[in-house]
Scaffold this active site. Structure first.
Site, PDB file in Angstrom:
ATOM      1  CB  SER A  63      -0.855   0.000   1.271  1.00  0.00           C
ATOM      2  OG  SER A  63      -1.560   1.208   1.422  1.00  0.00           O
TER       3      SER A  63
ATOM      4  CE1 TYR B 142      -4.281  -2.287   5.460  1.00  0.00           C
ATOM      5  CE2 TYR B 142      -3.699  -0.014   4.968  1.00  0.00           C
ATOM      6  CZ  TYR B 142      -4.041  -1.285   4.536  1.00  0.00           C
ATOM      7  OH  TYR B 142      -4.134  -1.556   3.196  1.00  0.00           O
TER       8      TYR B 142
HETATM    9  N1  LIG Z   1      -8.828  -0.337  -1.038  1.00  0.00           N
HETATM   10  C1  LIG Z   1      -7.745   0.379  -0.799  1.00  0.00           C
HETATM   11  O1  LIG Z   1      -7.787   1.635  -0.740  1.00  0.00           O
HETATM   12  C2  LIG Z   1      -6.415  -0.306  -0.620  1.00  0.00           C
HETATM   13  C3  LIG Z   1      -5.256   0.487  -0.704  1.00  0.00           C
HETATM   14  C4  LIG Z   1      -4.022  -0.130  -0.547  1.00  0.00           C
HETATM   15  C5  LIG Z   1      -3.933  -1.481  -0.314  1.00  0.00           C
HETATM   16  N2  LIG Z   1      -5.086  -2.223  -0.223  1.00  0.00           N
HETATM   17  C6  LIG Z   1      -4.939  -3.651   0.028  1.00  0.00           C
HETATM   18  O2  LIG Z   1      -5.481  -4.337  -1.072  1.00  0.00           O
HETATM   19  C7  LIG Z   1      -5.815  -5.672  -0.661  1.00  0.00           C
HETATM   20  C8  LIG Z   1      -7.201  -6.009  -1.185  1.00  0.00           C
HETATM   21  O3  LIG Z   1      -8.128  -5.129  -0.569  1.00  0.00           O
HETATM   22  P1  LIG Z   1      -9.417  -4.537  -1.322  1.00  0.00           P
HETATM   23  O4  LIG Z   1      -9.289  -3.068  -1.330  1.00  0.00           O
HETATM   24  O5  LIG Z   1      -9.642  -5.262  -2.591  1.00  0.00           O
HETATM   25  O6  LIG Z   1     -10.538  -4.865  -0.217  1.00  0.00           O
HETATM   26  P2  LIG Z   1     -11.701  -5.956  -0.175  1.00  0.00           P
HETATM   27  O7  LIG Z   1     -12.607  -5.768  -1.346  1.00  0.00           O
HETATM   28  O8  LIG Z   1     -12.275  -5.852   1.195  1.00  0.00           O
HETATM   29  O9  LIG Z   1     -10.946  -7.334  -0.361  1.00  0.00           O
HETATM   30  C9  LIG Z   1     -10.212  -7.952   0.684  1.00  0.00           C
HETATM   31  C10 LIG Z   1     -10.037  -9.417   0.336  1.00  0.00           C
HETATM   32  O10 LIG Z   1      -9.229 -10.039   1.341  1.00  0.00           O
HETATM   33  C11 LIG Z   1      -9.856 -11.257   1.727  1.00  0.00           C
HETATM   34  N3  LIG Z   1      -9.490 -11.633   3.082  1.00  0.00           N
HETATM   35  C12 LIG Z   1      -9.534 -10.889   4.216  1.00  0.00           C
HETATM   36  N4  LIG Z   1      -9.144 -11.618   5.270  1.00  0.00           N
HETATM   37  C13 LIG Z   1      -8.822 -12.864   4.788  1.00  0.00           C
HETATM   38  C14 LIG Z   1      -8.357 -14.062   5.373  1.00  0.00           C
HETATM   39  N5  LIG Z   1      -8.117 -14.172   6.708  1.00  0.00           N
HETATM   40  N6  LIG Z   1      -8.145 -15.130   4.577  1.00  0.00           N
HETATM   41  C15 LIG Z   1      -8.371 -15.066   3.253  1.00  0.00           C
HETATM   42  N7  LIG Z   1      -8.815 -13.956   2.630  1.00  0.00           N
HETATM   43  C16 LIG Z   1      -9.042 -12.881   3.404  1.00  0.00           C
HETATM   44  C17 LIG Z   1     -11.355 -10.974   1.576  1.00  0.00           C
HETATM   45  O11 LIG Z   1     -12.075 -12.191   1.366  1.00  0.00           O
HETATM   46  P3  LIG Z   1     -12.958 -12.983   2.429  1.00  0.00           P
HETATM   47  O12 LIG Z   1     -13.571 -11.984   3.353  1.00  0.00           O
HETATM   48  O13 LIG Z   1     -13.915 -13.709   1.543  1.00  0.00           O
HETATM   49  O14 LIG Z   1     -12.000 -13.915   3.100  1.00  0.00           O
HETATM   50  C18 LIG Z   1     -11.365 -10.160   0.287  1.00  0.00           C
HETATM   51  O15 LIG Z   1     -11.376 -11.019  -0.838  1.00  0.00           O
HETATM   52  C19 LIG Z   1      -5.681  -5.689   0.865  1.00  0.00           C
HETATM   53  O16 LIG Z   1      -4.445  -6.288   1.199  1.00  0.00           O
HETATM   54  C20 LIG Z   1      -5.657  -4.210   1.233  1.00  0.00           C
HETATM   55  O17 LIG Z   1      -4.959  -3.971   2.431  1.00  0.00           O
HETATM   56  C21 LIG Z   1      -6.318  -1.671  -0.378  1.00  0.00           C
END
Ligand SMILES: NC(=O)c1ccc[n+]([C@@H]2O[C@H](COP(=O)([O-])OP(=O)(O)OC[C@H]3O[C@@H](n4cnc5c(N)ncnc54)[C@H](OP(=O)(O)O)[C@@H]3O)[C@@H](O)[C@H]2O)c1
Length: 228
Positions: free
Chosen positions: A137, A149
């Site tokens: 991130s 985080y």
């Molecule tokens: N959105 C942003 O602004 C942003 C910015 C920088 C980085 N990120 C990073 O991008 C990544 C994806 O996030 P996103 O934005 O796409 O959010 P999201 O739509 O909430 O997706 C998060 C994913 O992680 C999975 N997950 C969470 N805990 C888990 C576990 N214990 N085991 C297996 N899967 C798990 C969830 O699936 P289940 O709940 O089905 O398990 C879901 O598929 C994350 O690492 C986040 O920190 C996001």
């Protein structure tokens, strides 16, 4: 050669699900992992069903489940070419916010879960001279006020560089994907002026589509207006 195989953790939603769609369009077979089995199965069906995409229920905090995920990938498709350790979640800023249990879950998911994915996938990636990508991130490049985080994502950025050095001369490429704000269910409410999951998926596909001698180590990508 049979079509290459692309494994994604956190594939049930947001960045992971959109990257799966882009990878399918690019000709990859998919291994979709997360805890939400129904959502993964629906996506696998959309992406072509058993021959093209499989759903694997996996909690990344459990190493045995991650080993089973890789075994399922090899059983179904016989190889693994790309592993995208993307599962993760955030928490409110402020060291008096959230519960200690939420902190524990977040550290286990965002840090240990990524380390487990690296450990579980390395043998197969070495065999294919494949590609490992980790979702860090912007928060993994700059400390954010009161943000555990942000500390977990600094750990992911460090793991990408550690893995890159560890895998030097193996032929395996390593990329840290470092998004700014992306409009996904990561946030409780929709966010305006943010990136879309599609923007991150294109960055991931850019990294994996380079010639074998090119290793794109980091992609830091913000929306045009994001001060931090
Ligand atoms: N959105 C942003 O602004 C942003 C910015 C920088 C980085 N990120 C990073 O991008 C990544 C994806 O996030 P996103 O934005 O796409 O959010 P999201 O739509 O909430 O997706 C998060 C994913 O992680 C999975 N997950 C969470 N805990 C888990 C576990 N214990 N085991 C297996 N899967 C798990 C969830 O699936 P289940 O709940 O089905 O398990 C879901 O598929 C994350 O690492 C986040 O920190 C996001």
């Amino acid at each position: 050669m049979a079509d290459p195989v692309f494994l994604i953790t956190g594939a049930s939603s947001g960045i992971g699900a959109e990257t799966a769609r882009h990878a399918a369009d690019a000709g990859y077979r998919l291994v979709l992992a997360a805890r939400s089995t129904g959502r993964l199965e629906a996506l696998a069906k959309q992406l072509g069903g058993d021959e093209r995409a499989i759903a694997v229920t996996c909690d990344v905090t459990d190493f045995a489940q991650q080993e089973a995920m890789v075994a399922a990938a090899l059983d179904a498709f016989g190889r693994l070419d790309v592993a995208f350790a993307n599962a993760g979640f955030g928490a409110k800023r402020g060291f008096l916010e959230e519960s200690p249990e939420t902190w524990r879950d977040m550290v286990l998911t965002n840090v240990l879960g990524v380390a487990y994915t690296i450990r579980a996938t390395i043998p197969a990636l070495r065999q294919s001279a494949g590609h490992l990508l980790l979702t860090s991130s912007v928060a993994g490049r700059r400390a954010l006020s009161g943000s555990l985080y942000s500390a977990t994502k600094h750990a992911v950025t460090a793991m990408a560089e550690s893995a890159r050095q560890d895998l030097d001369e193996s032929g395996v490429r390593v990329t840290s994907i470092e998004p700014g704000m992306v409009d996904t269910p990561f946030f409780d409410n929709p966010v305006s002026g943010a990136l879309e999951p599609d923007d991150i998926a294109r960055a991931v596909l850019f990294a994996v589509s380079q010639p074998p001698h090119v290793d794109v180590n980091e992609i830091l990508i913000r929306p045009v207006s994001q001060p931090t």
